[in-house]
Scaffold this motif. Sequence first.
Motif, PDB file in Angstrom:
ATOM      1  N   VAL A 197     -17.620 -22.473   2.124  1.00 29.10           N
ATOM      2  CA  VAL A 197     -17.027 -22.241   0.812  1.00 29.10           C
ATOM      3  C   VAL A 197     -16.934 -23.598   0.113  1.00 29.10           C
ATOM      4  O   VAL A 197     -16.321 -24.534   0.636  1.00 29.10           O
ATOM      5  N   PHE A 198     -17.547 -23.706  -1.065  1.00 30.29           N
ATOM      6  CA  PHE A 198     -17.520 -24.936  -1.855  1.00 30.29           C
ATOM      7  C   PHE A 198     -16.689 -24.694  -3.110  1.00 30.29           C
ATOM      8  O   PHE A 198     -16.867 -23.675  -3.788  1.00 30.29           O
ATOM      9  N   THR A 199     -15.819 -25.625  -3.402  1.00 29.42           N
ATOM     10  CA  THR A 199     -14.950 -25.502  -4.577  1.00 29.42           C
ATOM     11  C   THR A 199     -15.150 -26.721  -5.467  1.00 29.42           C
ATOM     12  O   THR A 199     -15.012 -27.869  -5.002  1.00 29.42           O
ATOM     13  N   THR A 200     -15.483 -26.481  -6.718  1.00 26.63           N
ATOM     14  CA  THR A 200     -15.737 -27.566  -7.660  1.00 26.63           C
ATOM     15  C   THR A 200     -14.429 -28.030  -8.303  1.00 26.63           C
ATOM     16  O   THR A 200     -13.412 -27.328  -8.229  1.00 26.63           O
ATOM     17  N   PRO A 201     -14.434 -29.178  -8.965  1.00 25.76           N
ATOM     18  CA  PRO A 201     -13.253 -29.610  -9.711  1.00 25.76           C
ATOM     19  C   PRO A 201     -12.975 -28.667 -10.885  1.00 25.76           C
ATOM     20  O   PRO A 201     -13.762 -27.766 -11.196  1.00 25.76           O
ATOM     21  N   THR A 202     -11.879 -28.876 -11.538  1.00 26.02           N
ATOM     22  CA  THR A 202     -11.498 -28.012 -12.656  1.00 26.02           C
ATOM     23  C   THR A 202     -12.374 -28.284 -13.876  1.00 26.02           C
ATOM     24  O   THR A 202     -13.054 -29.301 -13.968  1.00 26.02           O
ATOM     25  N   SER A 203     -12.322 -27.306 -14.811  1.00 22.73           N
ATOM     26  CA  SER A 203     -13.000 -27.412 -16.111  1.00 22.73           C
ATOM     27  C   SER A 203     -14.486 -27.681 -15.961  1.00 22.73           C
ATOM     28  O   SER A 203     -15.038 -28.631 -16.537  1.00 22.73           O
ATOM     29  N   MET A 204     -15.152 -26.833 -15.213  1.00 16.65           N
ATOM     30  CA  MET A 204     -16.595 -26.944 -15.076  1.00 16.65           C
ATOM     31  C   MET A 204     -17.277 -26.234 -16.243  1.00 16.65           C
ATOM     32  O   MET A 204     -16.896 -25.144 -16.650  1.00 16.65           O
ATOM     33  N   SER A 205     -18.299 -26.883 -16.765  1.00 11.34           N
ATOM     34  CA  SER A 205     -19.056 -26.278 -17.871  1.00 11.34           C
ATOM     35  C   SER A 205     -20.178 -25.386 -17.369  1.00 11.34           C
ATOM     36  O   SER A 205     -20.765 -24.635 -18.139  1.00 11.34           O
ATOM     37  N   THR A 206     -20.489 -25.447 -16.086  1.00 15.25           N
ATOM     38  CA  THR A 206     -21.554 -24.632 -15.507  1.00 15.25           C
ATOM     39  C   THR A 206     -21.118 -23.174 -15.444  1.00 15.25           C
ATOM     40  O   THR A 206     -19.994 -22.865 -15.047  1.00 15.25           O
ATOM     41  N   GLY A 212      -8.999 -19.413 -12.228  1.00 17.29           N
ATOM     42  CA  GLY A 212      -8.212 -19.517 -13.444  1.00 17.29           C
ATOM     43  C   GLY A 212      -8.173 -20.909 -14.040  1.00 17.29           C
ATOM     44  O   GLY A 212      -8.031 -21.064 -15.260  1.00 17.29           O
ATOM     45  N   ASN A 213      -8.286 -21.941 -13.223  1.00 18.24           N
ATOM     46  CA  ASN A 213      -8.238 -23.316 -13.745  1.00 18.24           C
ATOM     47  C   ASN A 213      -9.606 -23.830 -14.189  1.00 18.24           C
ATOM     48  O   ASN A 213      -9.758 -25.011 -14.528  1.00 18.24           O
ATOM     49  N   GLY A 214     -10.621 -22.939 -14.183  1.00 19.57           N
ATOM     50  CA  GLY A 214     -11.947 -23.341 -14.636  1.00 19.57           C
ATOM     51  C   GLY A 214     -12.870 -23.812 -13.533  1.00 19.57           C
ATOM     52  O   GLY A 214     -14.056 -24.054 -13.786  1.00 19.57           O
ATOM     53  N   SER A 215     -12.371 -23.956 -12.319  1.00 20.22           N
ATOM     54  CA  SER A 215     -13.225 -24.394 -11.213  1.00 20.22           C
ATOM     55  C   SER A 215     -14.036 -23.222 -10.678  1.00 20.22           C
ATOM     56  O   SER A 215     -13.744 -22.052 -10.957  1.00 20.22           O
ATOM     57  N   LEU A 216     -15.064 -23.559  -9.901  1.00 18.25           N
ATOM     58  CA  LEU A 216     -15.946 -22.545  -9.327  1.00 18.25           C
ATOM     59  C   LEU A 216     -15.767 -22.497  -7.817  1.00 18.25           C
ATOM     60  O   LEU A 216     -15.662 -23.541  -7.159  1.00 18.25           O
ATOM     61  N   ARG A 217     -15.747 -21.283  -7.284  1.00 13.85           N
ATOM     62  CA  ARG A 217     -15.664 -21.070  -5.832  1.00 13.85           C
ATOM     63  C   ARG A 217     -16.989 -20.463  -5.388  1.00 13.85           C
ATOM     64  O   ARG A 217     -17.333 -19.348  -5.762  1.00 13.85           O
ATOM     65  N   ILE A 218     -17.743 -21.211  -4.596  1.00 14.45           N
ATOM     66  CA  ILE A 218     -19.095 -20.819  -4.201  1.00 14.45           C
ATOM     67  C   ILE A 218     -19.082 -20.495  -2.709  1.00 14.45           C
ATOM     68  O   ILE A 218     -18.780 -21.362  -1.886  1.00 14.45           O
ATOM     69  N   GLN A 219     -19.415 -19.256  -2.378  1.00 17.85           N
ATOM     70  CA  GLN A 219     -19.438 -18.822  -0.984  1.00 17.85           C
ATOM     71  C   GLN A 219     -20.874 -18.578  -0.548  1.00 17.85           C
ATOM     72  O   GLN A 219     -21.613 -17.851  -1.212  1.00 17.85           O
ATOM     73  N   ILE A 220     -21.229 -19.171   0.565  1.00 16.26           N
ATOM     74  CA  ILE A 220     -22.571 -18.992   1.131  1.00 16.26           C
ATOM     75  C   ILE A 220     -22.398 -18.610   2.601  1.00 16.26           C
ATOM     76  O   ILE A 220     -21.844 -19.391   3.379  1.00 16.26           O
ATOM     77  N   ALA A 221     -22.838 -17.412   2.961  1.00 19.18           N
ATOM     78  CA  ALA A 221     -22.668 -16.930   4.327  1.00 19.18           C
ATOM     79  C   ALA A 221     -23.878 -17.277   5.180  1.00 19.18           C
ATOM     80  O   ALA A 221     -24.991 -17.485   4.678  1.00 19.18           O
ATOM     81  N   GLY A 222     -23.636 -17.368   6.501  1.00 18.93           N
ATOM     82  CA  GLY A 222     -24.721 -17.528   7.456  1.00 18.93           C
ATOM     83  C   GLY A 222     -25.271 -18.936   7.585  1.00 18.93           C
ATOM     84  O   GLY A 222     -26.451 -19.098   7.924  1.00 18.93           O
ATOM     85  N   ILE A 223     -24.471 -19.963   7.340  1.00 16.08           N
ATOM     86  CA  ILE A 223     -24.942 -21.348   7.494  1.00 16.08           C
ATOM     87  C   ILE A 223     -24.027 -22.072   8.469  1.00 16.08           C
ATOM     88  O   ILE A 223     -22.848 -21.708   8.629  1.00 16.08           O
ATOM     89  N   ASP A 224     -24.565 -23.109   9.121  1.00 17.53           N
ATOM     90  CA  ASP A 224     -23.774 -23.879  10.082  1.00 17.53           C
ATOM     91  C   ASP A 224     -23.371 -25.220   9.475  1.00 17.53           C
ATOM     92  O   ASP A 224     -23.602 -25.490   8.291  1.00 17.53           O
ATOM     93  N   THR A 225     -22.794 -26.081  10.311  1.00 20.98           N
ATOM     94  CA  THR A 225     -22.250 -27.355   9.821  1.00 20.98           C
ATOM     95  C   THR A 225     -23.347 -28.255   9.275  1.00 20.98           C
ATOM     96  O   THR A 225     -23.194 -28.866   8.204  1.00 20.98           O
ATOM     97  N   GLY A 226     -24.482 -28.342  10.002  1.00 21.51           N
ATOM     98  CA  GLY A 226     -25.563 -29.207   9.539  1.00 21.51           C
ATOM     99  C   GLY A 226     -26.116 -28.755   8.197  1.00 21.51           C
ATOM    100  O   GLY A 226     -26.363 -29.565   7.294  1.00 21.51           O
ATOM    101  N   GLN A 227     -26.305 -27.483   8.023  1.00 19.54           N
ATOM    102  CA  GLN A 227     -26.781 -26.952   6.745  1.00 19.54           C
ATOM    103  C   GLN A 227     -25.749 -27.155   5.644  1.00 19.54           C
ATOM    104  O   GLN A 227     -26.097 -27.398   4.479  1.00 19.54           O
ATOM    105  N   SER A 228     -24.480 -27.056   6.012  1.00 16.51           N
ATOM    106  CA  SER A 228     -23.420 -27.202   5.018  1.00 16.51           C
ATOM    107  C   SER A 228     -23.455 -28.577   4.363  1.00 16.51           C
ATOM    108  O   SER A 228     -23.309 -28.700   3.142  1.00 16.51           O
ATOM    109  N   ASP A 229     -23.652 -29.619   5.146  1.00 15.84           N
ATOM    110  CA  ASP A 229     -23.688 -30.980   4.589  1.00 15.84           C
ATOM    111  C   ASP A 229     -24.875 -31.151   3.641  1.00 15.84           C
ATOM    112  O   ASP A 229     -24.741 -31.758   2.569  1.00 15.84           O
ATOM    113  N   LYS A 230     -26.010 -30.597   4.023  1.00 11.71           N
ATOM    114  CA  LYS A 230     -27.196 -30.722   3.184  1.00 11.71           C
ATOM    115  C   LYS A 230     -27.021 -29.938   1.879  1.00 11.71           C
ATOM    116  O   LYS A 230     -27.373 -30.421   0.784  1.00 11.71           O
ATOM    117  N   ILE A 231     -26.484 -28.722   1.991  1.00  7.93           N
ATOM    118  CA  ILE A 231     -26.267 -27.891   0.796  1.00  7.93           C
ATOM    119  C   ILE A 231     -25.265 -28.539  -0.134  1.00  7.93           C
ATOM    120  O   ILE A 231     -25.399 -28.494  -1.364  1.00  7.93           O
TER     121      ILE A 231
END
Length: 370
Positions: free
Chosen positions: A58-67, A90-109
């Motif tokens: 799960v990746f969470t971006t900072p607030t007020s993202m324009s993307t 609600g604060n404008g940040s994005l919560r990105i969930q990607i299933a089926g990846i391990d620790t090594g893939q997580s760092d690269k992603i």
Amino acid sequence: MSKLGNLGARLHRGEISYDFVGKRKIWYGVSILITITAIVGLAVRGLNMGIEFKGGAVFTTPTSMSTSVAQAENYAKDASGHEAIVQKLGNGSLRIQIAGIDTGQSDKIKQELAKDLNLNPEKLAADLVGPSWGEQIANKAWQGLGIFMVLVVIYLAIAFEWRMAVAALVALIHDITITTGIYALVGFEVTPGTVIGLLTILGYSLYDTVVVFDSLKEQTKDITKQTRLTYSDIANQSINGTLVRSINTTVVALLPVAGLLFIGGGFLGAGTLNDISLSLFVGLAAGAYSSIFIATPLVADLKEQEPAMKALTKRVLAKRAQAAAEEDLAVDRAGAADDDPEDAAPAVVGPRNQPASRNRGRGRPSGKRR
């Protein structure tokens, strides 16, 4: 007194009522149809299990993202090769969930995403969830649900009787099936919050059912010593007597849950609120429905199979048939009297109620000499 309060008082006193138990076949049919729809939804679409159960990052971006959400989904899919779920909080940040990846893939992603989103990788928060942890959570959830069901059956069998325990168990399974089927059809994620909400609504549904059962138990004491009401009649009185209370508690409980679901989850974009609020909303409504239309009519069906209840029903119906026959006979007699008054009462000629002294000696000599 308000109109609803006056209605509740009249229902409680038995002045008015609706035949819930008498129309139970309709409710059974509706419930079977809804349950089949839910099962088809589960079989065709399946549950959208959350990352806590499947594992992933799960990746969470900072607030007020324009993307935008769509752009973030494309970036995550290109970086990971997997489908991603993106929610705007609600604060404008994005919560990105990607299933089926391990620790090594997580760092690269994480590096790829930070580059696409024009972010410093240090500002992109990442949480990794292992699949084994999710499997443990799922197993614990099933264990908790099974223990809950067993305890419910034991308690109701001791406090009331086994027929009520069976009816309550059927109603709970009915609520679980409908709630999970709605989740499959809507496509909401199943998370630990969903499990918490599911267990919560089962407790609420059980509470509503026990209220009706308690009233039914109280009213059916020494039921075989009378010949006025059958068990089904008293069961219907119990439902009507607690109907307004059930409606009030359900509406009061649904209002804040609806706020969580439609305002918190819909307008504010708080995805975690959707997990628990949908299960609560659907479950509360299904629980109130099953308490009124499923559990108590099912108890009446089971009780009516007892020899004592069959004999009581036979006596009550015979007495009602006799009363109806006597009433019909009285109506026929009244109708005959109206059609032919001469047959109803003999004709009287001459003056009525004359004193006996006025007729005494009439027609024979009085004994006086002229």
